[in-house]
Design an enzyme around this catalytic site. Structure first.
Site, PDB file in Angstrom:
ATOM      1  N   GLU A   1       0.792  -1.226   0.000  1.00 36.20           N
ATOM      2  CA  GLU A   1       0.000   0.000   0.000  1.00 36.20           C
ATOM      3  C   GLU A   1       0.823   1.274   0.000  1.00 36.20           C
ATOM      4  OE1 GLU A   1       0.473  -1.424   4.341  1.00 36.20           O
ATOM      5  OE2 GLU A   1       0.136  -2.324   2.378  1.00 36.20           O
TER       6      GLU A   1
ATOM      7  N   GLU B   1      -4.087  -3.888   9.698  1.00 36.52           N
ATOM      8  CA  GLU B   1      -4.644  -4.888   8.785  1.00 36.52           C
ATOM      9  C   GLU B   1      -6.084  -5.278   9.101  1.00 36.52           C
ATOM     10  OE1 GLU B   1      -3.394  -5.441   6.096  1.00 36.52           O
ATOM     11  OE2 GLU B   1      -1.301  -4.842   6.319  1.00 36.52           O
TER      12      GLU B   1
ATOM     13  N   ASP C   1       8.963 -10.178  10.356  1.00 32.56           N
ATOM     14  CA  ASP C   1       8.839 -11.114   9.233  1.00 32.56           C
ATOM     15  C   ASP C   1       8.430 -12.501   9.714  1.00 32.56           C
ATOM     16  OD1 ASP C   1       9.494  -9.229   7.340  1.00 32.56           O
ATOM     17  OD2 ASP C   1      11.620  -9.739   7.318  1.00 32.56           O
TER      18      ASP C   1
ATOM     19  N   TYR D   1      -4.663  -9.855  10.231  1.00 31.59           N
ATOM     20  CA  TYR D   1      -5.694  -9.543   9.237  1.00 31.59           C
ATOM     21  C   TYR D   1      -7.050 -10.101   9.684  1.00 31.59           C
ATOM     22  CZ  TYR D   1      -1.768  -8.714   5.968  1.00 31.59           C
ATOM     23  OH  TYR D   1      -0.638  -8.251   5.358  1.00 31.59           O
TER      24      TYR D   1
END
Length: 529
Positions: A274, A313, A370, A378
């Site tokens: 984004e 998210e 990561d 999400y």
């Protein structure tokens, strides 16, 4: 989504301790993924000069950081850095000192060929096969390998950039284009200029250079790609403006000016990214509603640290599905929620039900963002918002809260506690009479069984409502879709694994890590297979 104790760097300890400090002193860390002490000093603006060297796979850079001290007698500025070769550091044009509350620090440096933020492609790896290609991916904590900076989402700043590339290439960035000229130092190169006047965190700085062309697809939208794909990409993303307008109706004005889409080569490690003014995408329109939504939830209102990633998210998935509701139907939104719940179950099963990384707000002390990446922030975030929507008045009422939350915290970074306090203040009358909401905040954060039962009950109820609607597929189709039998991935796993192991050495490290996670490959042993 990435300096010792910054848990993001996988080099030996002696190499990891490479934070760049102006005057030695104590640095109080407020973000477990950054050396930056944003409670003491903040970056307000970056002025970048970048020279892209495609032969050596490095960027020669100069960055002027305008920094503001937040406390008296401030004498130490620490910047995050990873694998950078620093040539010089000056403050206000003098040897390093910080003489005033507002100072300009100039750092001249060079990146490493192995910089984790940068992916250099040979001509053979591109569609045209004639020119090299470069793209960056700074989320979550990789900007420090491209620019010495306060690499934390707690800090937001504007930036201006001048980028020198070979004249056969075009450069674009996560900013509004501000002209171009022949490089006065080399007539075989072009300097492209960019300005970003909306404050944003470092992870949203993005750069791409290649044999790019663009097509206008709306009054404020262009699509960029290699010429071999640009017309197809323009067709694929032709509905972008309609999605933007729908998002504005839901969440408020779009403040970033331009909304361009850049279709990247297949080695890009995510479905989309984004970056303001320039969304990175793979050629599927399914991802654009999500990235458009980030213009409000993530880019405008940002998680203060990566431990609060669900604020980015979860709200973005919620807004994305509300866009789908407006453009398609409520049943479409419910169908997407059913699939999202299955994705969440898959992630929890992969990590293990008691793994703290399945918490809504996990601790990232000595953990790389990561490694924590999954569908949990999400879909658990969305499930929480979905549940709250049901409890507090329905989609229209709860979307009113989301829009108010965006307006209240625009241009800033927030924590889950701040979000919760605003939620309870906004719905104070309803919260006062709802024991579950008042008593279960720790359950929300930790995802304990009681909370999961409540949320799962809402998802199952929505699934039943969807199956009873006129727009529903048959129950058999739904069940097979939810169980992922339609895709029958195991059938192709051996071939996918073979291709991954054959090409892993040439892949971007973030790409390699994500693919190995999907294939359930132990990266430490993969090289020997």
């Amino acid at each position: 989504m990435r300096a010792q104790r910054v848990p993001v760097d996988y080099r030996p300890r002696s190499a990891r301790l490479s934070s760049l400090s102006a005057v030695t002193g104590l640095n109080v860390m407020s973000d477990p993924c950054s050396f930056s002490s944003f409670t003491r000093c903040v970056t307000k603006h970056l002025n970048l000069h970048l020279h892209l060297d495609f032969d050596r796979h490095v960027i020669r850079g100069r960055v002027a950081l305008t920094v503001e001290a937040l406390e008296d007698r401030f004498s130490t500025l620490t910047l995050d850095s990873s694998d950078l070769s620093v040539v010089s550091v000056t403050a206000n044009g003098q040897p390093v000192t910080l003489p005033s509350s507002l100072s300009v620090l100039m750092v001249t440096y060079e990146t490493s060929p192995s910089a984790t933020a940068l992916q250099w492609l040979t001509p053979e790896q591109t569609a045209g096969k004639k020119h090299p290609y470069l793209f960056s991916q700074c989320q979550a904590h990789h900007c420090r390998s491209m620019i010495p900076c306060q690499d934390t989402p707690s800090i937001k700043h504007t930036y201006y950039a001048q980028v020198s590339v070979p004249k056969d290439l075009v450069a674009v960035m996560s900013a509004v284009r501000d002209g171009q000229e022949v490089d006065p130092q080399d007539s075989g190169r072009i300097i492209y200029r960019f300005r970003q006047t909306v404050p944003m965190p470092s992870y949203l700085i993005a750069i791409v250079a290649g044999a790019l062309e663009s097509r206008e697809i709306g009054p404020r939208t262009r699509v960029w790609s290699e010429k071999e794909f640009v017309d197809k990409a323009a067709f694929e993303f032709s509905e972008t403006e309609a999605m933007l307008k729908t998002a504005e109706e839901l969440a408020g004005p779009y403040v970033w000016g331009q909304y361009d889409v850049l279709v990247l080569p297949p080695s890009f490690p995510y479905g989309g990214m984004e970056n303001p003014c320039l969304t990175f995408a793979t050629p599927t329109v399914l991802v654009i509603a999500h990235e458009i939504s980030h213009s409000w939830t993530g880019n405008l209102v940002t998680n203060k640290t990566w431990e609060h990633f669900w604020l980015n998210e979860g709200h973005t998935v919620y807004l994305e599905r509300m866009i789908g509701r407006c453009l398609e139907s409520e049943q479409f939104r419910q169908f997407k929620a059913i699939g999202g719940w299955k994705d969440l179950q898959d992630s929890v099963n992969t990590f293990g039900a008691n793994n703290p990384l399945t918490n809504l707000v996990p601790s990232l002390q000595d953990v790389s963002p990561d490694d924590a990446f999954s569908s949990v922030p999400y879909e658990k975030g969305f499930a929480l918002l979905y549940y709250l929507e049901e409890q507090l008045g329905g989609p229209e009422v709860f979307m009113g809260f989301v829009k108010s939350y965006i307006q209240r915290f625009a241009y800033s970074s927030v924590t889950t506690e701040e979000w919760k306090n605003y939620l309870f203040a906004y719905f104070k009358d309803k919260v006062r009479n709802n024991w579950t909401l008042r008593q279960s905040y720790s359950d929300w954060r930790e995802g304990t069984s009681a909370w999961q039962v409540l949320v799962r009950g809402q998802i199952v109820t929505r699934k039943d409502k969807y199956l009873q609607s006129d727009q529903a597929e048959t129950p058999d189709v739904i069940d097979r879709w939810v169980q992922r039998e339609v895709f029958n991935f195991e059938k192709f796993r051996d071939e996918a694994l073979r291709v991954f192991l054959a090409h892993r050495a040439g892949m971007h490290p973030v790409t390699s890590g994500l693919v190995s996670k999907d294939l359930k490959v132990d990266v430490s042993n993969a090289a020997s297979q």
